[in-house]
Write an enzyme that holds these catalytic residues in place. Structure first.
Site, short mmCIF file in Angstrom:
data_model
loop_
_atom_site.label_atom_id
_atom_site.label_comp_id
_atom_site.label_asym_id
_atom_site.label_seq_id
_atom_site.Cartn_x
_atom_site.Cartn_y
_atom_site.Cartn_z
N LYS A 160 0.85 -1.18 0.00
CA LYS A 160 0.00 0.00 0.00
C LYS A 160 0.89 1.23 0.00
O LYS A 160 1.69 1.45 0.92
CB LYS A 160 -0.92 0.02 1.22
CG LYS A 160 -1.87 1.23 1.25
CD LYS A 160 -2.76 1.17 2.46
CE LYS A 160 -3.69 2.39 2.51
NZ LYS A 160 -4.57 2.36 3.70
N LYS A 163 -2.21 -1.52 -3.74
CA LYS A 163 -3.04 -0.31 -3.73
C LYS A 163 -2.14 0.91 -3.80
O LYS A 163 -1.18 0.98 -3.04
CB LYS A 163 -3.87 -0.28 -2.45
CG LYS A 163 -4.80 0.91 -2.32
CD LYS A 163 -5.51 0.88 -0.98
CE LYS A 163 -6.45 2.10 -0.85
NZ LYS A 163 -7.10 2.14 0.47
#
Length: 341
Positions: A209, A264
């Site tokens: 992330k 992400k």
């Protein structure tokens, strides 16, 4: 002895004997030789949960996306099931009066997410529920972990993240998804869940992330933008400059017993999706984040591109890169479009 050459080293017959356009002439041929396909079962619908009943609020920075009260979230789950979307990811819009320095509303067994999970499971038990494990929607400072003297506390945050995940699992959540990026959180969650008898609860780790500029509309949606202010999350989320580090992060989470992993944001990180899937062959998810979704829709509203076509093309790109499933705010509408074909 004849040694066969790898396919990529074989020279095709030259033009005009080879005409690559032959297989593009008709729709059925294009479909027949398509290397990847997008299905409703590949899509997960994120949803923002709001207090009240019969309430919906538009999110200006995310055209077409709304915050919904629990009863309307259930209606969305019913629509998702009809469209063949297998799961929903739930994110709370915590009222300001329930936010605190330590984010204790996160482990309130009657918080918005837990109530939404129970309501969905009563009404549409076949729909999977995914709950975010992080403190940012619940804290007055908007950070994903506990904060002291301007520093995000790693080890102290693990304890409260486990309490949050245990509440979600007890409510009937199928998948807990730690997005906090604290070191060691997957191992801590697995131990806590197993110790409480939730050994069937899946852990979907936000393994790679990034500290991205594409999260802005999401923070508007859950109300953490104002709390975060001018602060950032660069001391725990990854630098966009790093790729090899994503493999280290993913390897650590797998060693700690993550069942699935996520990259992400999505489209700006297709190379990371591809490398993670190729390296580990674990179920790998991508998140088409709020900024990606908003850009496509905003351009469509301006008439600069066909938003529906651009959305499907971007989702197909995730599949081509190696994603097994995609979180996207366009999941249900895309699935309905695919069903109509």
């Amino acid at each position: 002895m004849v040694v066969s050459q790898p396919l990529h080293l074989v020279n095709p017959a030259p033009f005009p004997r080879t005409r690559l356009r032959r297989l593009r002439r008709q729709a059925w041929l294009r479909d027949l030789v398509a290397e990847h396909a997008l299905r409703p079962a590949d899509l997960i619908q994120p949803c923002f949960v709001l207090e009240g009943e019969g309430r919906r609020e538009a999110i200006p920075s995310m055209p077409g996306v709304e915050r919904l009260s629990v009863d309307l979230v259930v209606a969305m789950a019913e629509r998702a099931a009809r469209a063949g979307v297998p799961a929903m990811a739930l994110f709370p819009v915590t009222p300001p009066e329930r936010k605190s320095e330590d984010g204790c509303e996160a482990w309130n067994e009657d918080n918005l997410v837990c109530r939404a999970i129970r309501a969905i499971k009563r009404a549409v038990p076949e729909i999977g529920t995914i709950a975010d494990v992080a403190l940012d929607p619940y804290t007055t400072h908007g950070q994903d972990g506990l904060l002291r003297d301007g520093v995000i506390l790693n080890d102290e945050s693990l304890e409260v993240l486990c309490r949050q995940a245990l509440c979600q699992a007890a409510a009937g959540c199928d998948v807990v998804a730690p997005s906090d990026m604290m070191d060691g959180r997957v191992a801590a969650l697995r131990e806590a869940l197993d110790g409480a008898g939730h050994n069937q609860t899946v852990i979907l780790s936000y393994a790679a992330k990034y500290a991205s500029a594409f999260y802005g509309p999401f923070r508007d949606a859950v109300g953490s933008s104002a709390s975060l202010g001018r602060a950032d999350k660069k001391t725990y989320q990854m630098s966009p400059a790093n790729a090899a580090e994503a493999l280290r992060e993913t390897a650590l989470d797998i060693s700690e017993a993550a069942d699935m992993v996520m990259v992400k944001p999505g489209l700006p990180y297709l190379d990371i999706i591809h490398r993670v899937k190729a390296a580990f062959q674990l179920p790998t998810l991508a998140y088409q984040v709020s900024g990606e979704y908003a850009m496509i829709h905003a351009a469509g509203l301006q008439g600069w591109l066909d938003a529906e076509a651009a959305m499907e093309e971007s989702l197909l790109a995730f599949k081509r890169a190696g994603a097994d499933a995609i979180l996207t705010y366009a999941a249900i509408e895309t699935a309905e479009k695919l069903q109509r074909r």
